[in-house]
Write a protein that holds these residues in place. Sequence first.
Motif, PDB file in Angstrom:
ATOM      1  N   ARG A 104      -3.705 -11.984   7.995  1.00  0.00           N
ATOM      2  CA  ARG A 104      -2.728 -10.832   7.390  1.00  0.00           C
ATOM      3  C   ARG A 104      -2.279 -11.237   6.122  1.00  0.00           C
ATOM      4  NH1 ARG A 104       0.383  -9.964  13.174  1.00  0.00           N
ATOM      5  NH2 ARG A 104      -1.043  -8.176  13.904  1.00  0.00           N
ATOM      6  N   ALA A 105      -2.192 -12.891   6.037  1.00  0.00           N
ATOM      7  CA  ALA A 105      -1.665 -13.357   4.648  1.00  0.00           C
ATOM      8  C   ALA A 105      -2.502 -13.121   3.654  1.00  0.00           C
ATOM      9  CB  ALA A 105      -1.254 -14.934   4.735  1.00  0.00           C
ATOM     10  N   GLU A 106      -3.855 -13.211   3.814  1.00  0.00           N
ATOM     11  CA  GLU A 106      -4.950 -13.067   2.774  1.00  0.00           C
ATOM     12  C   GLU A 106      -5.054 -11.737   2.506  1.00  0.00           C
ATOM     13  OE1 GLU A 106      -8.373 -14.725   4.683  1.00  0.00           O
ATOM     14  OE2 GLU A 106      -7.986 -16.862   4.226  1.00  0.00           O
ATOM     15  N   LEU A 107      -4.958 -10.746   3.407  1.00  0.00           N
ATOM     16  CA  LEU A 107      -4.826  -9.203   3.078  1.00  0.00           C
ATOM     17  C   LEU A 107      -3.796  -9.010   2.317  1.00  0.00           C
ATOM     18  CD1 LEU A 107      -5.692  -6.384   3.689  1.00  0.00           C
ATOM     19  CD2 LEU A 107      -4.392  -6.412   5.705  1.00  0.00           C
ATOM     20  N   LEU A 109      -2.397 -10.803   0.101  1.00  0.00           N
ATOM     21  CA  LEU A 109      -2.509 -11.282  -1.414  1.00  0.00           C
ATOM     22  C   LEU A 109      -3.766 -10.582  -1.890  1.00  0.00           C
ATOM     23  CD1 LEU A 109      -2.372 -13.443  -3.377  1.00  0.00           C
ATOM     24  CD2 LEU A 109      -4.199 -14.848  -2.170  1.00  0.00           C
ATOM     25  N   ALA A 110      -4.510 -10.100  -1.185  1.00  0.00           N
ATOM     26  CA  ALA A 110      -5.561  -9.148  -1.872  1.00  0.00           C
ATOM     27  C   ALA A 110      -5.017  -7.763  -2.183  1.00  0.00           C
ATOM     28  CB  ALA A 110      -6.770  -8.830  -0.787  1.00  0.00           C
ATOM     29  N   GLU A 111      -4.370  -7.097  -1.540  1.00  0.00           N
ATOM     30  CA  GLU A 111      -3.570  -6.241  -1.941  1.00  0.00           C
ATOM     31  C   GLU A 111      -2.573  -6.181  -3.188  1.00  0.00           C
ATOM     32  OE1 GLU A 111      -3.121  -3.767   2.225  1.00  0.00           O
ATOM     33  OE2 GLU A 111      -1.277  -5.330   1.624  1.00  0.00           O
ATOM     34  N   ILE A 112      -1.908  -7.297  -3.424  1.00  0.00           N
ATOM     35  CA  ILE A 112      -1.354  -7.520  -4.552  1.00  0.00           C
ATOM     36  C   ILE A 112      -2.397  -7.865  -5.674  1.00  0.00           C
ATOM     37  CG2 ILE A 112       0.084  -9.293  -5.847  1.00  0.00           C
ATOM     38  CD1 ILE A 112       1.421 -10.006  -2.866  1.00  0.00           C
ATOM     39  N   GLN A 113      -3.352  -8.348  -5.483  1.00  0.00           N
ATOM     40  CA  GLN A 113      -4.138  -8.472  -6.612  1.00  0.00           C
ATOM     41  C   GLN A 113      -4.924  -7.289  -7.057  1.00  0.00           C
ATOM     42  OE1 GLN A 113      -7.297 -11.468  -4.875  1.00  0.00           O
ATOM     43  NE2 GLN A 113      -5.778 -13.149  -5.663  1.00  0.00           N
ATOM     44  N   GLU A 114      -5.197  -6.228  -6.038  1.00  0.00           N
ATOM     45  CA  GLU A 114      -5.540  -5.044  -6.379  1.00  0.00           C
ATOM     46  C   GLU A 114      -4.761  -4.157  -7.135  1.00  0.00           C
ATOM     47  OE1 GLU A 114      -7.594  -1.025  -3.921  1.00  0.00           O
ATOM     48  OE2 GLU A 114      -6.151  -2.412  -3.042  1.00  0.00           O
ATOM     49  N   GLU A 115      -3.404  -4.250  -6.840  1.00  0.00           N
ATOM     50  CA  GLU A 115      -2.387  -3.671  -7.708  1.00  0.00           C
ATOM     51  C   GLU A 115      -2.417  -4.087  -9.212  1.00  0.00           C
ATOM     52  OE1 GLU A 115       1.445  -4.137  -5.900  1.00  0.00           O
ATOM     53  OE2 GLU A 115       0.706  -2.991  -3.934  1.00  0.00           O
ATOM     54  N   LEU A 128     -12.138  -6.419  -2.047  1.00  0.00           N
ATOM     55  CA  LEU A 128     -11.822  -7.722  -1.493  1.00  0.00           C
ATOM     56  C   LEU A 128     -10.741  -7.153  -0.324  1.00  0.00           C
ATOM     57  CD1 LEU A 128     -11.258 -10.729  -1.477  1.00  0.00           C
ATOM     58  CD2 LEU A 128      -9.897 -10.431  -2.944  1.00  0.00           C
ATOM     59  N   VAL A 129      -9.900  -6.124  -0.739  1.00  0.00           N
ATOM     60  CA  VAL A 129      -8.993  -5.666   0.232  1.00  0.00           C
ATOM     61  C   VAL A 129      -9.625  -5.191   1.674  1.00  0.00           C
ATOM     62  CG1 VAL A 129      -7.230  -3.769   0.917  1.00  0.00           C
ATOM     63  CG2 VAL A 129      -7.048  -5.104  -1.314  1.00  0.00           C
ATOM     64  N   GLU A 130     -10.736  -4.397   1.411  1.00  0.00           N
ATOM     65  CA  GLU A 130     -11.434  -3.961   2.409  1.00  0.00           C
ATOM     66  C   GLU A 130     -11.935  -5.154   3.471  1.00  0.00           C
ATOM     67  OE1 GLU A 130     -15.091  -1.191   3.664  1.00  0.00           O
ATOM     68  OE2 GLU A 130     -14.517  -1.201   1.451  1.00  0.00           O
ATOM     69  N   ALA A 131     -12.338  -6.284   2.894  1.00  0.00           N
ATOM     70  CA  ALA A 131     -13.043  -7.375   3.662  1.00  0.00           C
ATOM     71  C   ALA A 131     -11.769  -8.131   4.037  1.00  0.00           C
ATOM     72  CB  ALA A 131     -13.622  -8.456   2.554  1.00  0.00           C
TER      73      ALA A 131
END
Length: 361
Positions: A104-107, A109-115, A128-131
């Motif tokens: 969940r933490a890695e998800l 982080l990926a969502e923040i990076q996507e934004e 990455l978010v999907e993964a």
Amino acid sequence: MRHLNLIALSVLLTAVSADAQQPSTTETNELNNVTIEREPVQVIPSDDLQIPLVLEPHRQVELVAHADGVVAVMNAKVGEKLAKQAEAARLDDREYQLELKQARAELKLAEIQEEGAIAGTKRQMSALVEAREAAVSLAELRRSRAIVRAPFAGTALRVHVREGEWVRAGQPLVTLGDVTKLSVELPVIRKSAGDDEQENTIEVGKSYTLQINGESVTGTIESLPPLAEDFGPLRNFIDNLGSAVVTIDNSKSTFLVGQAVHIPLIPRQPVASVPNASLQALPENSGWKVQVVRDDTVRDITVSILARINEERTYTSGLFQAKDELIVKTSQPLTDGTKLRSANTPPPESKKPAPKVYDDF
């Protein structure tokens, strides 16, 4: 090959019993020179035919561990009921909780990076978010496997492990069964093609009578699978043998799992092939009997009908003995206990007691 002995016999005396009466002279004379047609009884011991039949839950399943681990909680108790989807057991899931937390933490982080991604890296961040989302779902699935649930409402018949015990994936934890309906697979005689004389009552949906704890119980034929291997010994003397699964209602908990079931087709007494002409109906259609000569005495034997061999002979079960001779036909009716001797054999001579001799002293 059938061997018959035709002999003339004379009655010596009647059966000795508590309520027996001596026959009159007229009755005795009428029984003189009785012609009896008899044959040796070929006795088949019933020991090899003792195939145990027991009641089983209509539905039964082994609840197993889905992963390696330690049993943290065992909710199932022997004899107690579990509702559908109730938690029967739980493995130690602390490791799975940490994996889920990490995913969940890695998800996140990926969502923040996507934004914050620029136009050139937007697609990479989206992938990455999907993964990371898939990683969260996988962690949740692994954690859910630590909980073993009942797939249907039933009773815990056996609990195989204890709390604190290490188990492997696939190891049985609890045996769960639905005991509101019980079933038993048993041997039956199926109707052969072209046999118009034998009424076929062995059909799915038809009723079937069992003996449980000395009482007659009516069940329903649910299916007709191929003959079970356990019933193989019965094929030696019964044609058209098949299996049937019979179910009985147990909503009132009248019967127990493992309780013995008895049917006439599995004899508990010796088996013998007898001519149909030798079968005599008992009063009020309460069964059948045959008569045998045993130690020069007529004996009535109550028999159970197992299977018809052909139009002339039938397999029966009763208290036969190895040296019995079956009475096929008589010129006059004989009663149980009648003593017989060959008409060519002279009656035994009565011996007078020897005179006493006294010595002189």
